[in-house]
Design a protein around this motif. Structure first.
Motif, mmCIF file in Angstrom:
data_model
loop_
_atom_site.group_PDB
_atom_site.id
_atom_site.type_symbol
_atom_site.label_atom_id
_atom_site.label_comp_id
_atom_site.label_asym_id
_atom_site.label_seq_id
_atom_site.Cartn_x
_atom_site.Cartn_y
_atom_site.Cartn_z
ATOM 1 N N ALA A 34 93.904 12.127 68.994
ATOM 2 C CA ALA A 34 94.401 11.237 67.934
ATOM 3 C C ALA A 34 93.672 11.597 66.637
ATOM 4 N N TYR A 35 93.811 10.760 65.619
ATOM 5 C CA TYR A 35 93.160 10.953 64.325
ATOM 6 C C TYR A 35 93.543 12.310 63.707
ATOM 7 N N THR A 36 92.663 13.303 63.734
ATOM 8 C CA THR A 36 92.994 14.598 63.116
ATOM 9 C C THR A 36 93.540 15.602 64.135
ATOM 10 N N TYR A 37 93.632 15.218 65.410
ATOM 11 C CA TYR A 37 94.139 16.101 66.476
ATOM 12 C C TYR A 37 93.370 17.422 66.510
ATOM 13 N N GLY A 38 92.072 17.319 66.324
ATOM 14 C CA GLY A 38 91.245 18.512 66.192
ATOM 15 C C GLY A 38 90.799 19.090 67.519
ATOM 16 N N SER A 39 90.161 20.248 67.417
ATOM 17 C CA SER A 39 89.550 20.923 68.558
ATOM 18 C C SER A 39 88.486 21.853 68.008
ATOM 19 N N ASP A 40 87.664 22.397 68.886
ATOM 20 C CA ASP A 40 86.639 23.328 68.425
ATOM 21 C C ASP A 40 87.267 24.567 67.795
ATOM 22 N N VAL A 41 88.391 25.044 68.345
ATOM 23 C CA VAL A 41 89.042 26.228 67.781
ATOM 24 C C VAL A 41 89.639 25.906 66.414
ATOM 25 N N ARG A 42 90.263 24.732 66.264
ATOM 26 C CA ARG A 42 90.816 24.325 64.970
ATOM 27 C C ARG A 42 89.723 24.261 63.910
ATOM 28 N N ASP A 43 88.574 23.669 64.295
ATOM 29 C CA ASP A 43 87.486 23.527 63.333
ATOM 30 C C ASP A 43 86.889 24.883 62.960
ATOM 31 N N GLU A 44 86.790 25.790 63.936
ATOM 32 C CA GLU A 44 86.283 27.128 63.612
ATOM 33 C C GLU A 44 87.257 27.879 62.707
ATOM 34 N N PHE A 74 103.327 6.843 75.325
ATOM 35 C CA PHE A 74 102.428 5.709 75.492
ATOM 36 C C PHE A 74 100.984 6.180 75.417
ATOM 37 N N SER A 75 100.069 5.223 75.376
ATOM 38 C CA SER A 75 98.633 5.483 75.499
ATOM 39 C C SER A 75 98.124 4.686 76.687
ATOM 40 N N ILE A 76 97.002 5.151 77.246
ATOM 41 C CA ILE A 76 96.496 4.483 78.444
ATOM 42 C C ILE A 76 94.962 4.502 78.423
ATOM 43 N N ALA A 77 94.382 3.329 78.505
ATOM 44 C CA ALA A 77 92.931 3.168 78.429
ATOM 45 C C ALA A 77 92.279 3.554 79.760
ATOM 46 N N PRO A 78 90.967 3.772 79.764
ATOM 47 C CA PRO A 78 90.269 4.083 81.020
ATOM 48 C C PRO A 78 90.495 3.003 82.070
ATOM 49 N N GLN A 130 87.538 8.935 83.832
ATOM 50 C CA GLN A 130 86.450 9.900 83.742
ATOM 51 C C GLN A 130 86.454 10.683 82.434
ATOM 52 N N ARG A 131 87.587 10.669 81.715
ATOM 53 C CA ARG A 131 87.670 11.416 80.456
ATOM 54 C C ARG A 131 87.999 10.502 79.278
ATOM 55 N N GLY A 132 87.728 9.211 79.443
ATOM 56 C CA GLY A 132 87.941 8.288 78.337
ATOM 57 C C GLY A 132 89.400 7.882 78.181
ATOM 58 N N SER A 133 89.733 7.382 77.008
ATOM 59 C CA SER A 133 91.087 6.898 76.736
ATOM 60 C C SER A 133 92.037 8.061 76.494
ATOM 61 N N TYR A 134 93.281 7.928 76.968
ATOM 62 C CA TYR A 134 94.308 8.943 76.764
ATOM 63 C C TYR A 134 95.305 8.436 75.722
ATOM 64 N N ALA A 135 95.458 9.196 74.648
ATOM 65 C CA ALA A 135 96.419 8.833 73.606
ATOM 66 C C ALA A 135 97.569 9.832 73.606
ATOM 67 N N ASN A 136 98.711 9.394 73.066
ATOM 68 C CA ASN A 136 99.880 10.261 72.911
ATOM 69 C C ASN A 136 100.291 10.922 74.230
ATOM 70 N N MET A 137 100.482 10.097 75.254
ATOM 71 C CA MET A 137 100.969 10.580 76.538
ATOM 72 C C MET A 137 102.492 10.648 76.515
ATOM 73 N N ALA A 138 103.044 11.625 77.218
ATOM 74 C CA ALA A 138 104.500 11.797 77.272
ATOM 75 C C ALA A 138 104.942 11.911 78.722
ATOM 76 N N LEU A 139 105.795 10.996 79.152
ATOM 77 C CA LEU A 139 106.378 11.016 80.493
ATOM 78 C C LEU A 139 107.829 11.464 80.378
ATOM 79 N N THR A 140 108.182 12.529 81.093
ATOM 80 C CA THR A 140 109.539 13.081 81.044
ATOM 81 C C THR A 140 110.191 12.924 82.404
#
Length: 386
Positions: free
Chosen positions: A116-126, A336-340, A286-296
């Motif tokens: 979420a927020y800036t949708y960043g990653s280590d590769v994006r920041d580099e 949807f989003s889904i909390a821990p 185990q990996r925190g909150s999940y945002a921007n989930m897509a069920l197809t």
């Protein structure tokens, strides 16, 4: 800086709507001037968002120096925000300030993925670091980063559009300012393709028919060639990947029920039967909150989706809240989003409408900005009988 070089669209010859850019500048200037660190956006990323806003204003030829100076003085500004702000100072005509800001900053980023927020990653920041180093003329450091970013892009790994686009943009800018003296010079023979390539580009590609055979390449130039063969395709019906559900990452159950709530076997249904597909998803936490989930969910052509929103009545089976549901003729996409430790349930009402044998595609759920978070229930053959 001339106006034609301030904005990428204009620099490439695209005409913007009258007043569009001026209104955008006005809005962003107001936001930049009124900005304060926002704990709701998480302080760390709030500074990066402001730095990017100031970078865009500088790129558009309208730098907001007061807000830039104020942001520069914030004590706990993240390294990523400092890199972005340094690029803004360069574009604003103050490269010496930018150079002082990035002196001693790391040029690598610890692995992370932001959903979420800036949708960043280590590769994006580099990649953003690479862009800033290129702008500031720091060729030696930039050469280290470009190899790192390019190597990660070459891996057989999924990256979000944010990461991929910014990496390609930064590499293109680096290559544009650091010309390679060696041309691409090679002979290629693959299928019906047979040609001698002499190009000044960094990249050459060609489509090859997917009918087997050999590819022969002979390097006639002085530079080293890096060759990639990219194969893409779609599995035939019944040859899809097997079910893949990791209970430590994302738990998913797919079941079918009659309208009275009794379990039903979807492999053989009587024509005219109304029934419901149920998908239960749980975030194990185990990996925190999940945002921007897509069920197809894609359904066979012998089944019809009963869109309860069009039937002027309440759903018999109440689904969990979602950000958006896209109900089409043959599929339902749920976002949807889904909390821990949270569990959500989504229902789709169906009717076995047309007799025959059909293929029910896999049910698939994934995080749109982190494909490592996913679950797949394999497809199967189903039948509608009289």
């Amino acid at each position: 800086m001339p106006d034609t070089l301030c904005w990428p669209h204009q620099a490439k010859g695209y005409a913007l709507p009258v007043g569009f850019l001026e209104q955008w500048k006005k809005f962003q200037k107001r936001r930049a001037q009124n900005w304060v660190p926002d704990s709701r956006e998480m302080y760390y990323y709030s500074g990066l968002i402001q730095a990017y806003r100031l970078y865009l204003l500088a790129l558009a030829g309208a730098p907001e120096l007061g807000a830039m100076n104020r942001l520069k003085e914030i004590k706990y500004l993240s390294p990523e925000a400092k890199w972005r702000l340094a690029a803004a100072y360069k574009l604003a005509g103050q490269p010496e300030v930018g150079l002082r800001m990035v002196a001693g900053l790391p040029i690598t980023v610890k692995p992370y993925n932001q959903m979420a927020y800036t949708y960043g990653s280590d590769v994006r920041d580099e990649a953003m670091i690479l862009e800033t180093l290129t702008l500031l003329g720091q060729r030696k450091q930039a050469s280290q980063v470009v190899y790192n970013v390019a190597a990660k892009l070459s891996q057989d790994t999924w990256y979000s559009t944010q990461t991929t686009a910014y990496s390609l943009l930064a590499i293109a800018q680096y290559c544009g300012q650091n010309k390679n003296g060696n041309k691409l010079q090679f002979d290629v023979q693959a299928g019906s393709i047979k040609s001698a390539v002499n190009a000044d580009n960094y990249l050459w590609q060609s489509s090859v028919a997917a009918n087997g055979g050999k590819a022969l390449i002979k390097n006639r130039g002085k530079g080293r060639l890096y060759i990639r063969l990219i194969q893409q395709g779609q599995p035939a019906l019944g040859q899809e990947l097997p079910s893949n559900i990791n209970p430590d990452i994302l738990q998913m159950q797919v079941k079918y029920y009659t309208l009275s709530g009794a379990p039903i076997d979807p492999t053989s249904l009587k024509q005219g039967t109304d029934f419901v597909a149920q998908v239960v998803l749980k975030n194990p936490g185990q990996r925190g909150s999940y945002a921007n989930m897509a069920l197809t969910q894609i359904f066979p052509s012998g089944w019809e989706i009963l869109n309860t929103r069009m039937m002027n009545n309440d759903e018999a089976f109440k689904s969990s809240p979602s950000d958006y549901r896209d109900i089409r003729d043959d599929r339902v996409n749920t976002y949807f989003s889904i909390a821990p430790h949270q569990e959500v349930t989504y229902y789709v009402m169906l009717n076995a409408s047309y007799t025959g044998k059909y293929y029910l595609p896999a049910t698939y759920c994934e995080a749109m900005y982190d494909t490592a978070i996913n679950a797949l229930e394999k497809g199967q053959w189903v039948e509608v009988v009289k």
